[in-house]
Design a protein around this motif. Structure first.
Motif, PDB file in Angstrom:
ATOM      1  N   VAL A 115      -4.398  45.530 -19.413  1.00 42.31           N
ATOM      2  CA  VAL A 115      -3.024  45.474 -19.171  1.00 42.31           C
ATOM      3  C   VAL A 115      -2.154  44.825 -20.014  1.00 42.31           C
ATOM      4  O   VAL A 115      -2.468  43.985 -20.526  1.00 42.31           O
ATOM      5  CB  VAL A 115      -2.891  45.032 -17.741  1.00 42.31           C
ATOM      6  N   LYS A 116      -0.844  45.516 -19.929  1.00 40.17           N
ATOM      7  CA  LYS A 116       0.104  44.777 -20.918  1.00 40.17           C
ATOM      8  C   LYS A 116       1.268  44.876 -20.257  1.00 40.17           C
ATOM      9  O   LYS A 116       1.649  45.609 -19.719  1.00 40.17           O
ATOM     10  CB  LYS A 116       0.285  45.768 -22.243  1.00 40.17           C
ATOM     11  N   PHE A 117       2.215  43.840 -20.777  1.00 40.49           N
ATOM     12  CA  PHE A 117       3.788  43.669 -20.192  1.00 40.49           C
ATOM     13  C   PHE A 117       4.400  43.134 -21.078  1.00 40.49           C
ATOM     14  O   PHE A 117       4.131  42.332 -22.042  1.00 40.49           O
ATOM     15  CB  PHE A 117       3.414  42.244 -19.092  1.00 40.49           C
ATOM     16  N   GLN A 118       5.639  43.635 -21.006  1.00 37.57           N
ATOM     17  CA  GLN A 118       6.658  43.089 -22.087  1.00 37.57           C
ATOM     18  C   GLN A 118       7.616  42.363 -21.285  1.00 37.57           C
ATOM     19  O   GLN A 118       8.077  42.668 -20.336  1.00 37.57           O
ATOM     20  CB  GLN A 118       7.496  44.484 -22.720  1.00 37.57           C
ATOM     21  N   LEU A 119       7.996  41.009 -21.943  1.00 37.54           N
ATOM     22  CA  LEU A 119       8.649  40.216 -21.136  1.00 37.54           C
ATOM     23  C   LEU A 119      10.183  40.029 -21.831  1.00 37.54           C
ATOM     24  O   LEU A 119      10.076  40.576 -22.739  1.00 37.54           O
ATOM     25  CB  LEU A 119       7.906  38.596 -21.386  1.00 37.54           C
ATOM     26  N   GLU A 120      11.018  39.233 -21.074  1.00 38.14           N
ATOM     27  CA  GLU A 120      12.222  39.008 -21.814  1.00 38.14           C
ATOM     28  C   GLU A 120      11.804  38.128 -23.034  1.00 38.14           C
ATOM     29  O   GLU A 120      10.647  37.271 -22.857  1.00 38.14           O
ATOM     30  CB  GLU A 120      13.226  38.311 -20.522  1.00 38.14           C
ATOM     31  N   PRO A 121      12.560  37.962 -23.911  1.00 39.34           N
ATOM     32  CA  PRO A 121      12.159  37.134 -25.046  1.00 39.34           C
ATOM     33  C   PRO A 121      11.885  35.678 -24.494  1.00 39.34           C
ATOM     34  O   PRO A 121      12.672  34.930 -23.887  1.00 39.34           O
ATOM     35  CB  PRO A 121      13.452  37.267 -25.797  1.00 39.34           C
ATOM     36  N   LEU A 122      10.669  35.253 -25.188  1.00 40.41           N
ATOM     37  CA  LEU A 122      10.354  33.787 -25.028  1.00 40.41           C
ATOM     38  C   LEU A 122      11.067  33.044 -25.900  1.00 40.41           C
ATOM     39  O   LEU A 122      11.246  33.175 -26.816  1.00 40.41           O
ATOM     40  CB  LEU A 122       8.839  33.719 -25.270  1.00 40.41           C
ATOM     41  N   LEU A 175       1.867  36.941 -26.868  1.00 36.78           N
ATOM     42  CA  LEU A 175       2.129  37.002 -28.549  1.00 36.78           C
ATOM     43  C   LEU A 175       3.824  36.635 -28.458  1.00 36.78           C
ATOM     44  O   LEU A 175       4.648  37.311 -27.824  1.00 36.78           O
ATOM     45  CB  LEU A 175       2.506  38.548 -28.981  1.00 36.78           C
ATOM     46  N   PHE A 176       4.160  35.490 -28.852  1.00 36.84           N
ATOM     47  CA  PHE A 176       5.490  34.684 -28.808  1.00 36.84           C
ATOM     48  C   PHE A 176       6.651  35.624 -29.527  1.00 36.84           C
ATOM     49  O   PHE A 176       7.532  35.853 -28.978  1.00 36.84           O
ATOM     50  CB  PHE A 176       5.413  33.314 -29.427  1.00 36.84           C
ATOM     51  N   ASN A 177       6.290  36.285 -30.616  1.00 37.51           N
ATOM     52  CA  ASN A 177       7.403  36.843 -31.485  1.00 37.51           C
ATOM     53  C   ASN A 177       7.761  38.150 -30.743  1.00 37.51           C
ATOM     54  O   ASN A 177       9.030  38.421 -30.848  1.00 37.51           O
ATOM     55  CB  ASN A 177       6.767  37.104 -32.861  1.00 37.51           C
ATOM     56  N   SER A 178       6.762  38.850 -30.165  1.00 34.18           N
ATOM     57  CA  SER A 178       7.199  40.121 -29.395  1.00 34.18           C
ATOM     58  C   SER A 178       6.978  39.908 -27.850  1.00 34.18           C
ATOM     59  O   SER A 178       7.720  40.992 -27.293  1.00 34.18           O
ATOM     60  CB  SER A 178       6.098  40.895 -29.825  1.00 34.18           C
ATOM     61  N   SER A 179       7.040  38.948 -27.625  1.00 41.02           N
ATOM     62  CA  SER A 179       7.177  38.411 -26.049  1.00 41.02           C
ATOM     63  C   SER A 179       6.410  39.615 -25.191  1.00 41.02           C
ATOM     64  O   SER A 179       6.599  39.941 -24.060  1.00 41.02           O
ATOM     65  CB  SER A 179       8.628  38.407 -25.417  1.00 41.02           C
ATOM     66  N   LYS A 180       5.109  39.713 -25.670  1.00 45.53           N
ATOM     67  CA  LYS A 180       4.195  40.639 -25.100  1.00 45.53           C
ATOM     68  C   LYS A 180       2.831  39.656 -24.368  1.00 45.53           C
ATOM     69  O   LYS A 180       2.621  38.860 -25.008  1.00 45.53           O
ATOM     70  CB  LYS A 180       3.852  41.699 -26.086  1.00 45.53           C
ATOM     71  N   VAL A 181       2.594  40.322 -23.184  1.00 47.62           N
ATOM     72  CA  VAL A 181       1.415  39.879 -22.735  1.00 47.62           C
ATOM     73  C   VAL A 181       0.265  40.826 -22.659  1.00 47.62           C
ATOM     74  O   VAL A 181       0.463  42.414 -22.225  1.00 47.62           O
ATOM     75  CB  VAL A 181       1.647  39.281 -21.224  1.00 47.62           C
ATOM     76  N   LYS A 182      -0.956  40.385 -23.106  1.00 45.19           N
ATOM     77  CA  LYS A 182      -2.233  41.371 -22.903  1.00 45.19           C
ATOM     78  C   LYS A 182      -3.155  40.796 -22.275  1.00 45.19           C
ATOM     79  O   LYS A 182      -3.489  39.641 -22.644  1.00 45.19           O
ATOM     80  CB  LYS A 182      -2.610  41.921 -24.458  1.00 45.19           C
ATOM     81  N   ILE A 196       2.367  36.930 -10.821  1.00 45.40           N
ATOM     82  CA  ILE A 196       2.180  35.404 -11.214  1.00 45.40           C
ATOM     83  C   ILE A 196       3.149  35.006 -12.472  1.00 45.40           C
ATOM     84  O   ILE A 196       3.618  34.045 -12.365  1.00 45.40           O
ATOM     85  CB  ILE A 196       0.766  35.230 -11.677  1.00 45.40           C
ATOM     86  N   ILE A 197       3.328  35.994 -13.344  1.00 46.78           N
ATOM     87  CA  ILE A 197       4.279  35.936 -14.339  1.00 46.78           C
ATOM     88  C   ILE A 197       5.628  35.561 -13.977  1.00 46.78           C
ATOM     89  O   ILE A 197       6.446  34.777 -14.485  1.00 46.78           O
ATOM     90  CB  ILE A 197       3.971  36.825 -15.540  1.00 46.78           C
ATOM     91  N   VAL A 230       9.227  40.183 -16.015  1.00 45.53           N
ATOM     92  CA  VAL A 230       8.503  41.491 -16.781  1.00 45.53           C
ATOM     93  C   VAL A 230       9.566  42.633 -16.740  1.00 45.53           C
ATOM     94  O   VAL A 230      10.057  42.904 -15.820  1.00 45.53           O
ATOM     95  CB  VAL A 230       7.262  41.812 -16.078  1.00 45.53           C
ATOM     96  N   ILE A 231       9.849  42.943 -18.256  1.00 45.54           N
ATOM     97  CA  ILE A 231      10.633  44.296 -18.058  1.00 45.54           C
ATOM     98  C   ILE A 231      10.107  45.472 -18.346  1.00 45.54           C
ATOM     99  O   ILE A 231      10.567  46.613 -18.166  1.00 45.54           O
ATOM    100  CB  ILE A 231      11.860  44.007 -19.200  1.00 45.54           C
ATOM    101  N   ALA A 232       8.768  45.585 -18.691  1.00 48.55           N
ATOM    102  CA  ALA A 232       7.781  46.927 -18.846  1.00 48.55           C
ATOM    103  C   ALA A 232       6.339  46.488 -18.793  1.00 48.55           C
ATOM    104  O   ALA A 232       5.957  45.408 -19.032  1.00 48.55           O
ATOM    105  CB  ALA A 232       8.470  47.447 -20.257  1.00 48.55           C
TER     106      ALA A 232
END
Length: 69
Positions: free
Chosen positions: A4-11, A36-43, A59-60, A67-69
Motif C-alpha cells: 500500500v502507498k500513501f502520499q502525505l503533505e510535505p514532511l 521517503l522524506f524527499n517525496s513524502s511518500k509512505v510504502k 494511524i498516520i 494523507v492526501i492520496a
C-alpha cells in the motif's frame, strides 16, 4: 502480502520518518514500512488478513501527518 502507498503533505523533518515508520512497524500485519522524506511518500507491505489500508491511514493521520492520496 500487499503493498500500500500513501502520499502525505510535505514532511518537514527527518524525525517524522522515524515516528511514522516506528508506529506502523509495530502494527500487527505490517511486514515493512518505509517513508521517503524527499517525496513524502509512505510504502508499506501488509498481510491483509491482519491489517488494512484504512488502519494504516488512520494511524498516520493520528500522528499528525495528513494523507492526501
Amino acid at each position: 502480502m500487499t503493498t500500500v502507498k500513501f502520499q502525505l503533505e510535505p514532511l518537514t523533518c527527518p524525525s517524522c520518518i522515524k515516528k511514522i515508520e516506528g508506529k506502523l512497524g509495530k502494527m500487527e500485519g505490517v511486514k515493512e514500512a518505509k517513508v521517503l522524506f524527499n517525496s513524502s511518500k509512505v510504502k508499506a507491505i501488509i498481510d491483509e488478513d491482519k491489517a488494512n489500508e484504512m488502519e494504516l491511514k488512520t494511524i498516520i493521520e493520528k500522528l499528525g501527518y495528513p494523507v492526501i492520496a
